[in-house]
Structure formats: C-alpha cells, structure tokens
Design a protein around this motif. Structure first.
Motif, PDB file in Angstrom:
ATOM      1  N   PHE A   1       0.851  -1.188   0.000  1.00  0.00           N
ATOM      2  CA  PHE A   1       0.000   0.000   0.000  1.00  0.00           C
ATOM      3  C   PHE A   1       0.884   1.233   0.000  1.00  0.00           C
ATOM      4  CE2 PHE A   1      -1.913   3.373   2.630  1.00  0.00           C
ATOM      5  CZ  PHE A   1      -3.014   3.683   1.840  1.00  0.00           C
ATOM      6  N   VAL A   2       0.604   2.125  -0.930  1.00  0.00           N
ATOM      7  CA  VAL A   2       1.326   3.402  -0.994  1.00  0.00           C
ATOM      8  C   VAL A   2       0.301   4.517  -1.039  1.00  0.00           C
ATOM      9  CG1 VAL A   2       3.408   2.505  -2.078  1.00  0.00           C
ATOM     10  CG2 VAL A   2       1.501   3.239  -3.518  1.00  0.00           C
ATOM     11  N   ILE A   3       0.652   5.663  -0.506  1.00  0.00           N
ATOM     12  CA  ILE A   3      -0.247   6.812  -0.485  1.00  0.00           C
ATOM     13  C   ILE A   3       0.567   8.083  -0.672  1.00  0.00           C
ATOM     14  CG2 ILE A   3      -0.138   7.055   2.022  1.00  0.00           C
ATOM     15  CD1 ILE A   3      -3.107   7.893   1.931  1.00  0.00           C
ATOM     16  N   THR A   4      -0.009   9.010  -1.419  1.00  0.00           N
ATOM     17  CA  THR A   4       0.674  10.279  -1.683  1.00  0.00           C
ATOM     18  C   THR A   4       0.340  11.294  -0.602  1.00  0.00           C
ATOM     19  OG1 THR A   4      -1.131  11.203  -2.992  1.00  0.00           O
ATOM     20  CG2 THR A   4       0.477   9.817  -4.148  1.00  0.00           C
ATOM     21  N   GLU A   5       0.996  12.437  -0.672  1.00  0.00           N
ATOM     22  CA  GLU A   5       0.788  13.477   0.320  1.00  0.00           C
ATOM     23  C   GLU A   5      -0.652  13.990   0.313  1.00  0.00           C
ATOM     24  OE1 GLU A   5       5.218  15.503   0.457  1.00  0.00           O
ATOM     25  OE2 GLU A   5       3.695  16.303  -0.903  1.00  0.00           O
ATOM     26  N   LYS A   6      -1.346  13.946  -0.827  1.00  0.00           N
ATOM     27  CA  LYS A   6      -2.704  14.455  -0.947  1.00  0.00           C
ATOM     28  C   LYS A   6      -3.776  13.375  -0.688  1.00  0.00           C
ATOM     29  CE  LYS A   6      -1.543  18.644  -1.738  1.00  0.00           C
ATOM     30  NZ  LYS A   6      -1.821  19.668  -0.688  1.00  0.00           N
ATOM     31  N   GLY A   7      -3.370  12.215  -0.210  1.00  0.00           N
ATOM     32  CA  GLY A   7      -4.330  11.214   0.184  1.00  0.00           C
ATOM     33  C   GLY A   7      -4.739  10.250  -0.900  1.00  0.00           C
ATOM     34  N   PHE A   8      -4.039  10.210  -2.030  1.00  0.00           N
ATOM     35  CA  PHE A   8      -4.358   9.253  -3.081  1.00  0.00           C
ATOM     36  C   PHE A   8      -3.457   8.027  -2.898  1.00  0.00           C
ATOM     37  CE2 PHE A   8      -6.049  13.145  -4.706  1.00  0.00           C
ATOM     38  CZ  PHE A   8      -7.169  12.769  -5.425  1.00  0.00           C
TER      39      PHE A   8
ATOM     40  N   LYS B   1      -1.690  14.939  -7.275  1.00  0.00           N
ATOM     41  CA  LYS B   1      -1.765  13.952  -6.190  1.00  0.00           C
ATOM     42  C   LYS B   1      -0.610  14.072  -5.205  1.00  0.00           C
ATOM     43  CE  LYS B   1      -4.424  10.576  -8.870  1.00  0.00           C
ATOM     44  NZ  LYS B   1      -4.728  11.522  -9.955  1.00  0.00           N
ATOM     45  N   GLY B   2       0.406  14.848  -5.573  1.00  0.00           N
ATOM     46  CA  GLY B   2       1.512  15.062  -4.659  1.00  0.00           C
ATOM     47  C   GLY B   2       2.553  13.961  -4.719  1.00  0.00           C
ATOM     48  N   LEU B   3       3.621  14.152  -3.948  1.00  0.00           N
ATOM     49  CA  LEU B   3       4.715  13.191  -3.895  1.00  0.00           C
ATOM     50  C   LEU B   3       4.311  11.951  -3.088  1.00  0.00           C
ATOM     51  CD1 LEU B   3       7.663  15.655  -3.193  1.00  0.00           C
ATOM     52  CD2 LEU B   3       7.016  14.651  -5.403  1.00  0.00           C
ATOM     53  N   LEU B   4       5.015  10.867  -3.371  1.00  0.00           N
ATOM     54  CA  LEU B   4       4.780   9.647  -2.604  1.00  0.00           C
ATOM     55  C   LEU B   4       5.195   9.895  -1.154  1.00  0.00           C
ATOM     56  CD1 LEU B   4       3.754   6.790  -3.123  1.00  0.00           C
ATOM     57  CD2 LEU B   4       6.113   6.056  -3.378  1.00  0.00           C
ATOM     58  N   SER B   5       4.319   9.520  -0.203  1.00  0.00           N
ATOM     59  CA  SER B   5       4.542   9.883   1.191  1.00  0.00           C
ATOM     60  C   SER B   5       4.841   8.685   2.090  1.00  0.00           C
ATOM     61  CB  SER B   5       3.323  10.632   1.737  1.00  0.00           C
ATOM     62  OG  SER B   5       3.500  10.945   3.096  1.00  0.00           O
ATOM     63  N   VAL B   6       4.021   7.631   2.004  1.00  0.00           N
ATOM     64  CA  VAL B   6       4.149   6.510   2.935  1.00  0.00           C
ATOM     65  C   VAL B   6       3.937   5.209   2.179  1.00  0.00           C
ATOM     66  CG1 VAL B   6       3.295   5.466   5.075  1.00  0.00           C
ATOM     67  CG2 VAL B   6       3.210   7.942   4.804  1.00  0.00           C
TER      68      VAL B   6
ATOM     69  N   SER C   1      -2.682  12.870   9.196  1.00  0.00           N
ATOM     70  CA  SER C   1      -2.119  13.974   8.418  1.00  0.00           C
ATOM     71  C   SER C   1      -1.220  14.843   9.272  1.00  0.00           C
ATOM     72  CB  SER C   1      -3.253  14.821   7.823  1.00  0.00           C
ATOM     73  OG  SER C   1      -3.895  15.561   8.849  1.00  0.00           O
ATOM     74  N   GLU C   2      -0.579  15.774   8.630  1.00  0.00           N
ATOM     75  CA  GLU C   2       0.348  16.667   9.320  1.00  0.00           C
ATOM     76  C   GLU C   2      -0.357  17.508  10.382  1.00  0.00           C
ATOM     77  OE1 GLU C   2       2.303  20.062   7.189  1.00  0.00           O
ATOM     78  OE2 GLU C   2       4.060  18.786   7.406  1.00  0.00           O
ATOM     79  N   GLU C   3      -1.645  17.830  10.148  1.00  0.00           N
ATOM     80  CA  GLU C   3      -2.400  18.636  11.098  1.00  0.00           C
ATOM     81  C   GLU C   3      -3.082  17.780  12.173  1.00  0.00           C
ATOM     82  OE1 GLU C   3      -5.080  21.103   8.975  1.00  0.00           O
ATOM     83  OE2 GLU C   3      -3.499  22.367   8.112  1.00  0.00           O
ATOM     84  N   GLY C   4      -2.845  16.489  12.164  1.00  0.00           N
ATOM     85  CA  GLY C   4      -3.358  15.623  13.211  1.00  0.00           C
ATOM     86  C   GLY C   4      -4.694  14.992  12.934  1.00  0.00           C
TER      87      GLY C   4
ATOM     88  N   ASP D   1      -6.067  21.617   1.752  1.00  0.00           N
ATOM     89  CA  ASP D   1      -5.085  22.169   0.809  1.00  0.00           C
ATOM     90  C   ASP D   1      -3.709  22.325   1.448  1.00  0.00           C
ATOM     91  OD1 ASP D   1      -7.041  22.237  -1.062  1.00  0.00           O
ATOM     92  OD2 ASP D   1      -7.545  24.361  -0.751  1.00  0.00           O
ATOM     93  N   LYS D   2      -3.683  22.801   2.711  1.00  0.00           N
ATOM     94  CA  LYS D   2      -2.398  23.060   3.354  1.00  0.00           C
ATOM     95  C   LYS D   2      -1.941  21.884   4.224  1.00  0.00           C
ATOM     96  CE  LYS D   2      -3.059  28.073   3.521  1.00  0.00           C
ATOM     97  NZ  LYS D   2      -3.079  29.268   4.398  1.00  0.00           N
ATOM     98  N   ASP D   3      -2.638  20.778   4.119  1.00  0.00           N
ATOM     99  CA  ASP D   3      -2.302  19.592   4.927  1.00  0.00           C
ATOM    100  C   ASP D   3      -1.703  18.529   4.026  1.00  0.00           C
ATOM    101  OD1 ASP D   3      -2.056  18.016   7.113  1.00  0.00           O
ATOM    102  OD2 ASP D   3      -4.185  17.528   7.331  1.00  0.00           O
ATOM    103  N   ARG D   4      -1.075  17.508   4.622  1.00  0.00           N
ATOM    104  CA  ARG D   4      -0.529  16.392   3.852  1.00  0.00           C
ATOM    105  C   ARG D   4      -0.455  15.150   4.732  1.00  0.00           C
ATOM    106  NH1 ARG D   4       5.199  15.518   4.289  1.00  0.00           N
ATOM    107  NH2 ARG D   4       6.149  16.863   5.867  1.00  0.00           N
ATOM    108  N   VAL D   5      -0.531  13.986   4.084  1.00  0.00           N
ATOM    109  CA  VAL D   5      -0.426  12.711   4.790  1.00  0.00           C
ATOM    110  C   VAL D   5       1.022  12.493   5.224  1.00  0.00           C
ATOM    111  CG1 VAL D   5      -0.636  10.207   4.589  1.00  0.00           C
ATOM    112  CG2 VAL D   5      -2.382  11.697   3.587  1.00  0.00           C
TER     113      VAL D   5
END
Length: 923
Positions: free
Chosen positions: A789-796, A824-829, A843-846, A873-877
């Motif tokens: 399982f992979v997820i991007t910074e924007k939750g995709f 979709k942003g960069l690969l995050s996790v 997410s970064e904002e909890g 918009d200003k948050d990320r996984v």
C-alpha cells in the motif's frame, strides 16, 4: 473498736513474722531453729485468734490458715465455718502461675480463638443462635439490635453489652466480612471508621448465608451444652454448611498467642473443599489452582504468591496488600492517581489524613490536591499531581509512606477439640470435612429414626384398615381407652405407639383415598429408610452429599473474586496496576509522545474526513503512529542510530486532544536526535532479527537477542555516515522478503538472506540505490498474499499485490510502483497490508482516518491510485499504521478489561511488524 484494731495489728505482725521466717527457711534450705520458730509463731497465732485448726507437720512450712476478725468490728464468717475472714499464706509465684493459666485458657477457649469447624468464636455463635431462636430470620422483619443484644447477654453470654453489639455490627459490615452473616438496617458504620449508631436505633436480622451455618441444627447434628446458669442449652458448634473459617476469616488476640486468618472467596473455598473430598492426598499446589489465595471484601492487590504458599503449608505467612490505583489524565493535561480500592482493614478516613500530612510536610511535593470522591458507587480518592510529576514515581512513594500498601501476617491458629493449633490449609479443610461427615451422619441417623418411627405408625394404620370392622368392634365393646389398647395390642400384635395412633385416628382416614395416601407415604418412607441406611453404611455416599450441598451453597451465594493476586512480590510493581490492553501511540515531529486506547477512534469508510486526533503546535505534525500492548517493550531507534527502551505503560496516557509528553523527558536523547522507528515486543527470540534501513539505502540485519539488555542511556544500534539517517527498523525471520520504496516512486524486493547477520556496532550493506534527489521512504517485510500500500501526500493511494514485484538482488533501483502527478503530490508513505487489515492514516495537522483495506482499490504497479483520505489544501499525509487484523476476538469480561486471548496475542506478536507498527492487533 480500738481493741479490735489492736488485735488485728498484732495478728498481722505475727503473719509478717511467719512469712519472713518461711522465706529464710526456704533460702537456707534448713529445718533447724527456724522451723522451731515457725512452730512457735504458729502456736501463738492460733492461741490469740482462737482458731480450731490442726496443721500437719508437712504443711507447716508451706501454708498457714488464720481467721481474723474484721478490723472494723464486724464479724465475717470464714471458710472454716467459724467467725472472721479466711487468710491463706501461699507462695506468690505458684499462685500466679495457676491463676494465670486458668485465666489464659478461659480467654483462649471461650473468647479469642475460633473453632476450626464453624470458624466462629463463642460470642459469634451465641449471637447467631440467639437470633435464630428468637425468630429474627431472613423471612421475618428486622428487629431492634438492643433486643438481640439483650437476648444474647441474658441467655448465653454474660458480658458487656457494647462488646456484644460491636461484634454484631462487624458481622453486618460488608467491608469487614467477605460474606456478611447479619442483615443490618440502619447505620452500621462505614469504611471511613465511622462507628455504628446506638443499638436502640439500629435493627437487624440474620442474613440468608447465616442460615447455612445454622441449617439442620434442630436435627441433633451437633452437641449442646448448658449455658452459664444451666437454665438453657446452647450448641457447642454450629453445623456450618460452608467453610466459614476460610470464607470470613478470623482475628483475635488471646494470651500468648493470636490468630489472623484472612477471608477467602466462597466459591473458591468450596472448590478447594470438594477437591480434597475427591482426593484426600491433594497437594497444596493443586489446591492453589482452585483457591489461589485470600479474597478481601475491600478488594486490593496481593503482590506475590510465596507468602500465600508459606501460610497454606505452615500456617504462617506474610502478605503484601496494595490498593488498586489508576493513573488518569485530566483536561488540563495533568495527571491524577485515582485510588479505587484500599487494603483490608485500612481506615479510609485516617488514610486521607495521612495523605494530607505528607503533603503539608512536603514529603510528597508532587501532589497538588487531594479529593474525597466517595459516593454510593465507590470510595475513590483522587490525588491530583503537578505538571512535572511522574505518576509512577508518586505512586511508589504513596506505597512506601501510606497504608496504600500494608502487610498482612497470616497466622492460621484455631481450636481443634478445644486445643489451640497452628493449622495448614489442608488441615483446616480436613477438620471441616470431618465435621461435615459427623453432621451428615448424625442428621441421617435423626432422619432415619424419624422415618422408621413414622413408618411404624403407618404400618399400624395399614393393619387397622385391613381389619377395620374388627378394630371398630373392639373399640366399641371396650369400656376404657386402656382396655381398648390392651385388646388391640393382644389381637394384632401392635406396639403401644401404633395402638395409640389407631385410637387417635380420625374417621376420615377410613376412606379409600386416605388409604392410598397412607400406602404411598409408607412406600416413600421405605425408600428413604433404605437410602438412609445406605448412606450410613457407605462413607462415599456421605462425601457425595457434602459435595452436592456445598455446590448448592456456592450456586446461591457465590460471588466473583475481588482481590487480584500478582505473580511476584516486587517493591515497585507498576505493571501489575496497568491493564494489558492495546494502545495507540503517537509521536509528533517536535517530539511529543502519548498513548490512548485504540477504541478512541471509530471505524470509517474509505474517503472519510476522520476525526481530530491531536491538537498540535503550529508547524508541528505527527511523525510516528503505531499500536502496541501496554506491557510490551518499546525499542526506540533514533536517527543517530541509537536504541532506547521503555515499557509501553511508561509512556504517559493522554486524551485524544492532548499534545502528549516531550520524548526528551522519557529518553536521554542528544541535541538534534529524533526517533525514526519503534519496535514493540514482549520477548527477544533468538531466531528473529531486526532489519535496519537508512535514508540513503543502506541496510543491516542484527539478531534481536542483542537488544534484550539496554542501558538507560541507550546503545548503538547501527553506525551511520555523517549525511545519513536511520528511517526504518523491522523484525524479520528466515526466508522472508524485504521490500523498499523510494520517493522516486520505485520499489525493490529482495530476500532477507541477501543481508548477512551483523553485530550492533556496524554500518551494513547497500540495500537500494536511489538518485541524488531522492531518498528511501521506508522498508517493510513482504509477507505472502499481502499487498504493498502506498499513499501520496494528498491522500491518493492504492494497493498492489507483492506478487507483481519481481525479486531482485539487493542494491538495485527497483521498479515503478505508482504513477505520480502534481495534483496527487509526492509519494509519502508505504506499508504492507493484508486484505482483512484496517489502517489508520494521519495527516500533518493531526487528522486521523481509520478505514478497512478492503475498501481501497487493488490496482497494478503503474497506476495513479484512488482517493483514500480527503486532505485539506495546506495539509498532507505523514503517517500510516495498521490498526487491526480483522480477526474475531473472544468476549471480554469486566475483570479482563481489554485483554485478548493469550495464544492469539502470541500469534499476533509473531506476525507483528517493525517500524511505525509495533503489533498488528488493536481490538
């Protein structure tokens, strides 16, 4: 008057002279001149006091009887029938010895020690018997306590009313008795030490359990003895249909000895008795399996089993009893210690006063306030702590300085045939079983005699009914009752009882229906008689009856155990006070860590908005999220390559909105050092390894056993280059596959054998090659039939079967695992998941989302993925953790709390992953 006084003084002087001569004679061990002087003095006294008494030669040096008139002129008749008072000179040592022996035996037998058979002292037995005789039973209204006390004192126990009433009050207190024997109505005192109301205000009656002690008393099951004035009879012992000595315990101070037997659980005591009934040679260890130890009415915790074993095997042992406490976080972020149960016989009011003294004397400066939160639901004491206090340390101080921890010295002394004996558990059960055998045997004999007596009468009825015409003719032709009885006895061979019963028989008994009833009753009686004879002839039947009746008592009055017993007695045993439940542990980028129950987060469907999981400072975000058992070891691996260890419960528990505790307050981290990976484990198996991965693609494999002992200041886990950081640590077993994913969107899978085992203080080998502008995101163990399982910074995100990834040698760049776009942003996790797993995304904002993996699309390697979490918009996984395996759990009882099945937990630990995930299971 003056003449009498002078005569009395002269007599006293002569007696003093005689005593001095006796002492000198005994000291010199001679019979010379002193003996002559003694004789002379004796003669002089006899002449002056006119005493007609002859003293033998043998008694002359030992005693002297003198009758002296009252110095005030009145004449007192002496023991010798003459005038005056009888004075006997005797040796004080021997007199004190004999008198004190009589007094001490009276205290031992008649006041202070319980009988091993019914577990009662005489005063307890007399209270219960008097209430039963007066009819103050559970099916009758409550009666004034003063009336009961008066009955007890006037009929059976001629002592002080306050002593009897205090004993009666204790029998009604649920915090003193494990199974109260008296049902009190009114103020019968409290656990705070408040005394009961006066006896004229309170009311009482026997409790239902007390009737089991008195049951079958009327069936000649025990011996009776005269009361103090021989006007009434009282039982020497009660039948006691359950082992009351163990259930309610006993304490008392006699002369030169004392007893202190703790209360036990009724059901467990009965189980132990039944076990010994089945096997008289049962061992103490086997008895401990069904009766692990005392069970105090106030609950608490017994630390250590050795003291219990000593007491059960020798009769004497020392226990350590602690209060049940919990550590809770308040809304202001501070902690409180909540005392829910206190040790047995501890005065709660004095405990509160002692806590206040310690705070005033600054012996417990960490405490800010103490609240008395007692109500009808509990006796909680809330101890608020200051912001910088460590709850476990404060709790340890409370155990040391207050009665939140007390000692209980077990001394199982009881009367066996009116002789005090120190008894083992097996001996207590043996004597109780022997008593029950005697009770059942005597009851059976009583019932057999009554059944035979009734059958004898019915046999006479049958004879009369068979010859009713002749019987009536004999009765009508007889002039008197005696003549009728004599003729019936002669004609039909009846006994006197049968004849009297026939003569008193009513005419209604002559009907056919009544005859059938008589025949049915007679048949039933003959069956009972046969059964009673079988019981009296076979001891196994007696044992079976005892066992069945005990099980019936257990079914009706048994209650769950209240006192916990921990495995070992330790000076500091915080772990035993904390439930072994699974917790969610989060740690932010700024280094704030907390734990909270997994049930805090509710399950949501794919695409949910989640719930606020933590309130963070500006620019701070959650970096690590994982799940672990409270009792697991937490291995913290830092970016500098060092490893630190804590128990999970040592991480302060906080609310969902709290920020948590700074990790630097728990671990001795160096400046600039942060935590990059966490491993949760309860053991350190030799056949498992830890696989390390760095940001630049270096890997290293080290045996887990090398991390079993870690110093407080940490150990070196891996050597790193100056520009490299540790990013992941995973548990790995032989034959497993390792998969690594880079921020460039590529993944590589290779066999764990590609990396040979190394020591702790090494750098490792190349695991994955990454471009200069990229880095390794993470490393996981690729189990069969799982997905990446992979997820991007924007939750995709998406999941792809690991079987679609080819197995390469370590050190390569890998193959593409997702097509990344700017939207979709960069690969995050990255994570390895199973089809039944649930994941928690933060997410970064909890913001936290908990969703099942099955709701996320399974796509090929070169695809973009679907929306898994709506991100602002200003948050990320920033983090993902596996929260549940989806397996069914067994039902949890109130005692078990959040515990799961032991075998299941071991299985989950074996499957648990390293890094952000500690153990796969949450529920």
């Amino acid at each position: 008057m003056a003449e009498n006084d002078d005569r009395f003084d002269e007599d006293r002087e002569n007696v003093d002279n005689l005593e001095r001569l006796l002492a000198r004679a005994e000291e010199d061990d001679s019979e010379g001149d002193e003996e002559a002087e003694v004789t002379s003095a004796s003669s002089t006294i006899e002449e002056e006091t006119d005493v007609d008494h002859v003293i033998s030669e043998e008694e002359r040096a030992r005693s002297l009887i003198v009758d002296m008139p009252n110095p005030h002129g009145s004449i007192i008749e002496g023991a010798n029938g003459g005038e005056g008072t009888t004075v006997r000179a005797a040796f004080l040592g021997k007199e004190m010895q004999s008198s004190f022996l009589e007094y001490s035996m009276s205290v031992i037998v008649s006041r202070a020690l319980p009988d091993v058979r019914d577990g009662l002292k005489p005063v307890h037995r007399r209270i219960l018997y008097a209430m039963n005789e007066s009819g103050y039973t559970p099916n009758k209204p409550h009666m004034k306590s003063a009336r009961t006390v008066g009955d007890v004192i006037g009929k059976y126990h001629p002592h002080g009313d306050s002593a009897v009433y205090d004993t009666m009050v204790r029998l009604a207190q649920p915090f003193s008795m494990r199974l109260p024997l008296i049902d009190g109505h009114g103020n019968f005192g409290s656990i705070d030490g408040d005394s009961a109301a006066a006896m004229r205000y309170t009311e009482a009656r026997l409790d239902k359990a007390a009737m089991e002690l008195l049951r079958d008393l009327e069936k000649e099951t025990v011996d009776f003895q005269p009361n103090y004035d021989e006007s009434l009879q009282e039982p020497k012992v009660l039948p006691a249909r359950f082992p009351n000595l163990l259930v309610n315990g006993s304490n008392g101070i006699a002369v030169g000895m004392a007893t202190n037997i703790p209360p036990h659980n009724l059901g467990e005591s009965i189980d132990a008795t039944c076990l010994m009934l089945d096997n008289p040679d049962v061992t103490t260890e086997e008895l401990l399996q069904v009766m692990p130890g005392p069970d105090f009415p106030t609950g608490g915790i017994i630390t250590g089993r050795q003291g219990i074993l000593d007491a059960y095997e020798t009769g004497h042992g020392n226990l350590t009893v602690r209060a049940k406490c919990s550590i809770e976080e308040r809304k202001n972020g501070r902690y409180s210690i909540v005392v829910k149960e206190i040790p047995y016989m501890v005065n709660r009011k004095r405990l509160l006063e002692k806590l206040g003294e310690l705070v005033r004397d600054k012996k417990l400066p960490e405490i800010s306030n103490i609240h008395d939160a007692a109500d009808r639901h509990g006796i909680d004491i809330i101890i608020d702590l200051k912001s910088n206090a460590v709850p476990q340390v404060v709790l340890n101080k409370l155990y040391k300085h207050t009665q939140l921890q007390t000692g209980f010295g077990m001394n199982m002394l009881a009367l066996v045939e009116n002789t005090p004996r120190l008894l083992t558990l097996k001996e207590i059960l043996y004597y109780y079983i022997e008593h029950q055998k005697d009770v059942v045997t005597r009851r059976t004999r009583y019932e057999l005699a009554r059944a035979e007596e009734r059958a004898h009468i019915l046999d006479g009825y049958i004879v009369a009914l068979d010859n009713i015409d002749e019987v009536i003719s004999i009765i009508r032709s007889s002039q008197t009752d005696k003549e009728a009885a004599k003729r019936l006895t002669s004609r039909f061979g009846l006994s006197k009882k049968q004849t009297d019963a026939i003569l008193e028989m009513r005419l209604r008994r002559l009907t056919g229906l009544e005859r059938e009833k008589i025949e049915e009753e007679l048949a039933e009686l003959r069956e009972k008689i046969a059964y009673y004879k079988r019981v009296l002839a076979d001891e196994r039947e007696v044992r079976l009856i005892i066992k069945e009746e005990l099980q019936d008592v257990k079914k009706r009055y048994g209650t769950p155990r209240r006192t916990r017993i921990t495995a070992e007695a330790k000076e500091i045993d915080v772990e035993d006070l904390i439930a072994d439940e699974n917790m969610v542990i989060t740690m932010t980028k700024a280094g704030y860590i907390k734990r909270l129950p997994v049930t805090t987060y509710r399950q949501q469907k794919r695409g949910g908005k989640g719930m606020q999981g933590v309130n963070l400072k500006e620019s701070d975000f959650v970096e690590h999220l994982f799940v672990a058992s409270n009792h697991s070891y937490m291995l913290f691996f830092s970016t500098a390559g060092k490893v630190y260890r804590l128990k999970a419960y040592e991480i302060p528990e906080a609310s969902r909105h709290a920020r948590g505790t700074a990790i630097v307050n728990l671990l001795p981290l160096m400046k600039g050092e942060t935590i990059s990976a966490v491993i949760a484990t309860k053991e350190f198996p030799e056949n498992e390894f830890l696989m390390f991965a760095t940001e630049q693609g270096m890997v290293k494999k080290t045996a887990m056993k090398q991390f079993a002992n870690i110093r407080k200041d940490g150990l070196i886990a891996i050597n790193l280059r100056d520009d490299d950081h540790l990013i992941a640590v995973r548990r790995v077993a032989q034959g497993q596959k390792v998969i690594m994913v880079s921020s460039a969107g590529k993944a590589i899978m290779w066999d764990e054998e590609e990396a040979r085992a190394m020591g702790r203080d090494t750098m490792g080998v190349r695991g994955m090659t990454v471009p200069a502008d990229a880095h390794v995101l993470g490393m996981e163990i690729a189990r069969p039939d799982t997905d990446l399982f992979v997820i991007t910074e924007k939750g995709f995100g998406k999941r792809t079967p690991v079987s679609e990834y080819p197995c390469h040698h370590r050190g390569g760049q890998g193959v593409y695992t997702i097509t990344m776009t700017q939207k979709k942003g960069l690969l995050s996790v990255m994570k390895i998941v199973g089809p039944e797993d649930e994941i928690m995304i933060i997410s970064e904002e909890g913001v936290v989302v908990r969703t099942p993996v099955s709701g996320i699309s399974e796509l090929g390697r070169s695809t973009q993925g679907v929306c898994v979490m709506k991100v602002a918009d200003k948050d990320r996984v920033v983090a993902v953790a596996i929260s549940s395996t989806g397996k069914k759990r067994k039902a949890k009882t109130a005692e078990e709390g959040a515990d799961i099945d032991k075998e299941e937990m071991e299985e989950l630990e074996a499957e648990s992953e390293a890094g952000a995930l500690g153990e796969d299971d949450l529920d």
